[in-house]
Design a protein around this motif. Structure first.
Motif, PDB file in Angstrom:
ATOM      1  N   ARG A 167     -67.851  -4.980  50.949  1.00 11.41           N
ATOM      2  CA  ARG A 167     -67.435  -4.398  49.668  1.00 11.41           C
ATOM      3  C   ARG A 167     -65.984  -4.811  49.431  1.00 11.41           C
ATOM      4  O   ARG A 167     -65.047  -4.101  49.800  1.00 11.41           O
ATOM      5  CB  ARG A 167     -67.576  -2.874  49.699  1.00 11.41           C
ATOM      6  CG  ARG A 167     -69.020  -2.398  49.828  1.00 11.41           C
ATOM      7  CD  ARG A 167     -69.085  -0.880  49.921  1.00 11.41           C
ATOM      8  NE  ARG A 167     -70.458  -0.406  50.027  1.00 11.41           N
ATOM      9  CZ  ARG A 167     -70.794   0.870  50.213  1.00 11.41           C
ATOM     10  NH1 ARG A 167     -69.842   1.801  50.310  1.00 11.41           N
ATOM     11  NH2 ARG A 167     -72.065   1.222  50.313  1.00 11.41           N
ATOM     12  N   LEU A 168     -65.809  -5.969  48.860  1.00 11.07           N
ATOM     13  CA  LEU A 168     -64.485  -6.549  48.708  1.00 11.07           C
ATOM     14  C   LEU A 168     -63.940  -6.266  47.313  1.00 11.07           C
ATOM     15  O   LEU A 168     -64.548  -6.650  46.312  1.00 11.07           O
ATOM     16  CB  LEU A 168     -64.545  -8.069  48.951  1.00 11.07           C
ATOM     17  CG  LEU A 168     -65.180  -8.490  50.284  1.00 11.07           C
ATOM     18  CD1 LEU A 168     -65.201 -10.008  50.406  1.00 11.07           C
ATOM     19  CD2 LEU A 168     -64.450  -7.860  51.457  1.00 11.07           C
ATOM     20  N   HIS A 169     -62.818  -5.571  47.233  1.00 16.39           N
ATOM     21  CA  HIS A 169     -62.182  -5.249  45.960  1.00 16.39           C
ATOM     22  C   HIS A 169     -61.140  -6.311  45.629  1.00 16.39           C
ATOM     23  O   HIS A 169     -60.336  -6.706  46.469  1.00 16.39           O
ATOM     24  CB  HIS A 169     -61.523  -3.868  46.020  1.00 16.39           C
ATOM     25  CG  HIS A 169     -62.478  -2.757  46.312  1.00 16.39           C
ATOM     26  ND1 HIS A 169     -63.492  -2.411  45.456  1.00 16.39           N
ATOM     27  CD2 HIS A 169     -62.577  -1.923  47.380  1.00 16.39           C
ATOM     28  CE1 HIS A 169     -64.175  -1.400  45.970  1.00 16.39           C
ATOM     29  NE2 HIS A 169     -63.644  -1.085  47.145  1.00 16.39           N
ATOM     30  N   ARG A 170     -61.156  -6.758  44.390  1.00 18.88           N
ATOM     31  CA  ARG A 170     -60.165  -7.743  43.922  1.00 18.88           C
ATOM     32  C   ARG A 170     -59.048  -6.982  43.220  1.00 18.88           C
ATOM     33  O   ARG A 170     -59.211  -6.525  42.100  1.00 18.88           O
ATOM     34  CB  ARG A 170     -60.828  -8.746  42.987  1.00 18.88           C
ATOM     35  CG  ARG A 170     -62.029  -9.455  43.615  1.00 18.88           C
ATOM     36  CD  ARG A 170     -62.827 -10.217  42.571  1.00 18.88           C
ATOM     37  NE  ARG A 170     -63.993 -10.848  43.142  1.00 18.88           N
ATOM     38  CZ  ARG A 170     -65.179 -10.253  43.299  1.00 18.88           C
ATOM     39  NH1 ARG A 170     -65.319  -8.992  42.905  1.00 18.88           N
ATOM     40  NH2 ARG A 170     -66.190 -10.898  43.821  1.00 18.88           N
ATOM     41  N   THR A 171     -57.926  -6.842  43.893  1.00 18.87           N
ATOM     42  CA  THR A 171     -56.840  -6.023  43.384  1.00 18.87           C
ATOM     43  C   THR A 171     -55.583  -6.856  43.158  1.00 18.87           C
ATOM     44  O   THR A 171     -55.482  -7.997  43.611  1.00 18.87           O
ATOM     45  CB  THR A 171     -56.524  -4.881  44.364  1.00 18.87           C
ATOM     46  OG1 THR A 171     -56.134  -5.443  45.623  1.00 18.87           O
ATOM     47  CG2 THR A 171     -57.741  -3.998  44.579  1.00 18.87           C
ATOM     48  N   ARG A 172     -54.637  -6.248  42.472  1.00 19.21           N
ATOM     49  CA  ARG A 172     -53.387  -6.927  42.140  1.00 19.21           C
ATOM     50  C   ARG A 172     -52.568  -7.253  43.392  1.00 19.21           C
ATOM     51  O   ARG A 172     -51.882  -8.262  43.451  1.00 19.21           O
ATOM     52  CB  ARG A 172     -52.565  -6.055  41.196  1.00 19.21           C
ATOM     53  CG  ARG A 172     -51.323  -6.718  40.635  1.00 19.21           C
ATOM     54  CD  ARG A 172     -50.583  -5.742  39.734  1.00 19.21           C
ATOM     55  NE  ARG A 172     -51.422  -5.298  38.626  1.00 19.21           N
ATOM     56  CZ  ARG A 172     -51.533  -5.920  37.466  1.00 19.21           C
ATOM     57  NH1 ARG A 172     -50.837  -7.019  37.242  1.00 19.21           N
ATOM     58  NH2 ARG A 172     -52.324  -5.440  36.515  1.00 19.21           N
ATOM     59  N   THR A 173     -52.624  -6.384  44.395  1.00 21.60           N
ATOM     60  CA  THR A 173     -51.866  -6.574  45.627  1.00 21.60           C
ATOM     61  C   THR A 173     -52.823  -6.757  46.798  1.00 21.60           C
ATOM     62  O   THR A 173     -54.025  -6.489  46.695  1.00 21.60           O
ATOM     63  CB  THR A 173     -50.952  -5.370  45.902  1.00 21.60           C
ATOM     64  OG1 THR A 173     -51.766  -4.188  45.999  1.00 21.60           O
ATOM     65  CG2 THR A 173     -49.940  -5.200  44.781  1.00 21.60           C
ATOM     66  N   TYR A 174     -52.286  -7.206  47.933  1.00 20.59           N
ATOM     67  CA  TYR A 174     -53.098  -7.368  49.126  1.00 20.59           C
ATOM     68  C   TYR A 174     -53.549  -6.012  49.657  1.00 20.59           C
ATOM     69  O   TYR A 174     -52.801  -5.030  49.605  1.00 20.59           O
ATOM     70  CB  TYR A 174     -52.299  -8.081  50.226  1.00 20.59           C
ATOM     71  CG  TYR A 174     -51.871  -9.487  49.891  1.00 20.59           C
ATOM     72  CD1 TYR A 174     -52.793 -10.428  49.459  1.00 20.59           C
ATOM     73  CD2 TYR A 174     -50.546  -9.879  50.036  1.00 20.59           C
ATOM     74  CE1 TYR A 174     -52.409 -11.713  49.153  1.00 20.59           C
ATOM     75  CE2 TYR A 174     -50.143 -11.173  49.743  1.00 20.59           C
ATOM     76  CZ  TYR A 174     -51.078 -12.089  49.294  1.00 20.59           C
ATOM     77  OH  TYR A 174     -50.692 -13.368  48.997  1.00 20.59           O
ATOM     78  N   ASN A 175     -54.768  -5.962  50.191  1.00 16.74           N
ATOM     79  CA  ASN A 175     -55.195  -4.740  50.862  1.00 16.74           C
ATOM     80  C   ASN A 175     -54.602  -4.727  52.270  1.00 16.74           C
ATOM     81  O   ASN A 175     -54.008  -5.703  52.737  1.00 16.74           O
ATOM     82  CB  ASN A 175     -56.724  -4.622  50.881  1.00 16.74           C
ATOM     83  CG  ASN A 175     -57.387  -5.801  51.578  1.00 16.74           C
ATOM     84  OD1 ASN A 175     -57.117  -6.079  52.738  1.00 16.74           O
ATOM     85  ND2 ASN A 175     -58.281  -6.491  50.857  1.00 16.74           N
ATOM     86  N   VAL A 176     -54.774  -3.613  52.983  1.00 14.07           N
ATOM     87  CA  VAL A 176     -54.095  -3.444  54.259  1.00 14.07           C
ATOM     88  C   VAL A 176     -54.597  -4.425  55.321  1.00 14.07           C
ATOM     89  O   VAL A 176     -53.826  -4.898  56.166  1.00 14.07           O
ATOM     90  CB  VAL A 176     -54.217  -1.983  54.749  1.00 14.07           C
ATOM     91  CG1 VAL A 176     -55.667  -1.599  55.006  1.00 14.07           C
ATOM     92  CG2 VAL A 176     -53.370  -1.770  55.995  1.00 14.07           C
ATOM     93  N   VAL A 177     -55.886  -4.761  55.290  1.00 11.72           N
ATOM     94  CA  VAL A 177     -56.407  -5.746  56.249  1.00 11.72           C
ATOM     95  C   VAL A 177     -55.769  -7.113  56.002  1.00 11.72           C
ATOM     96  O   VAL A 177     -55.376  -7.815  56.944  1.00 11.72           O
ATOM     97  CB  VAL A 177     -57.945  -5.832  56.163  1.00 11.72           C
ATOM     98  CG1 VAL A 177     -58.471  -7.017  56.974  1.00 11.72           C
ATOM     99  CG2 VAL A 177     -58.570  -4.539  56.659  1.00 11.72           C
TER     100      VAL A 177
END
Length: 271
Positions: A167-177
């Motif tokens: 479940r990969l979210h495409r967000t404005r910033t990097y996720n914690v992983v």
């Protein structure tokens, strides 16, 4: 995964020009460093720990060799006292003895001198590019985007679970992983590879003999150098897999043009 909703998400400028340039320079440099490094490794395909390698005794942590078997030349790999037959890949293939096969080395034939020249050239390209990226990141504060915040760390279990479930979210910033992975590569693995490489250089040893002592000896530095290479290869494979799962065209556009399409609710995932 709702690709229609993803298509309606906005484009954001996510990767700076410096990030994009250094990304591709690193990719080319690490490609040549890997294949020429295997060429250099083939000159003595064994790893040890400490100050010395054994000649009249065996103290190898890893050794790739060949032997004559009933059906001809066999490849055999020794790892921490365990023996594995690796004919066709490591030790021997096509009736020839070698560490790694020719298709995995540059040059493809045995040429230690050429391999070392190419290896050292791209090693200095890597050093210069990393120094340039670090200076630019200090000026534009990009390095802060790679360091996880306390709220990021609290979200780590959920983010790991999302990745495990794809479940990969495409967000404005990097996720914690992503932050932990990229920070580990840029601030730990690459500097460690550079330092162990310098530690194996006789000319650098004359100027800074303490560096080899830091790693416990030349053989230890060589082993750590090899282990870091394996970790970088693992990072590359996972990195490519994540790109394919997250949408290769969107990811490629991001690292070529800087523009990245996020999910419609992407801002809600920003941390």
């Amino acid at each position: 995964m709702d690709t229609t909703a993803h298509a309606r998400g906005p484009l954001v400028y996510r990767q700076t020009l410096m990030t994009r340039i250094t990304h591709w320079v690193w990719a080319v440099s690490l490609f040549f460093l890997l294949l020429t490094g295997l060429q250099i490794f083939n000159a003595h395909p064994a790893l040890y720990w400490g100050q010395e390698s054994g000649f009249e005794y065996n103290n190898a942590l890893l050794a790739i060799s060949s032997r004559e078997g009933e059906e001809g030349l066999e490849g055999v790999t020794y790892l921490l006292g365990w023996e594995f037959e690796t004919t066709g890949l490591l030790g021997a293939s096509g009736g020839r003895a070698h560490g790694f096969p020719g298709w995995a080395t540059i040059p493809s034939h045995h040429d230690l001198g050429t391999g070392r020249v190419i290896h050292f050239f791209f090693a200095w390209v890597l050093v210069g590019t990393l120094a340039l990226w670090l200076m630019a990141s200090l000026l534009n504060a990009h390095w802060r985007e790679l360091l996880p915040t306390p709220s990021d760390l609290r979200a780590l279990p959920g983010d790991v679970l999302n990745h495990a479930r794809l479940r990969l979210h495409r967000t404005r910033t990097y996720n914690v992983v992503q932050k932990l992975t990229y920070a580990g590569v840029l601030f730990v693995l690459l500097p460690l590879m550079i330092l162990t490489g310098l530690g194996m250089s006789p000319s650098f040893n004359a100027a800074a003999p303490w560096l080899l002592d830091l790693f416990g000896g030349r053989q230890s530095a060589r082993t750590v150098h090899f282990a870091v290479m394996l970790l970088l290869v693992l990072f590359f494979l996972v990195h490519i897999l994540m790109i394919l799962l997250a949408g290769p065209l969107n990811e490629l556009r991001s690292i070529v043009t800087g523009w990245y399409r996020i999910d419609p609710e992407g801002d809600a995932h920003d941390r």
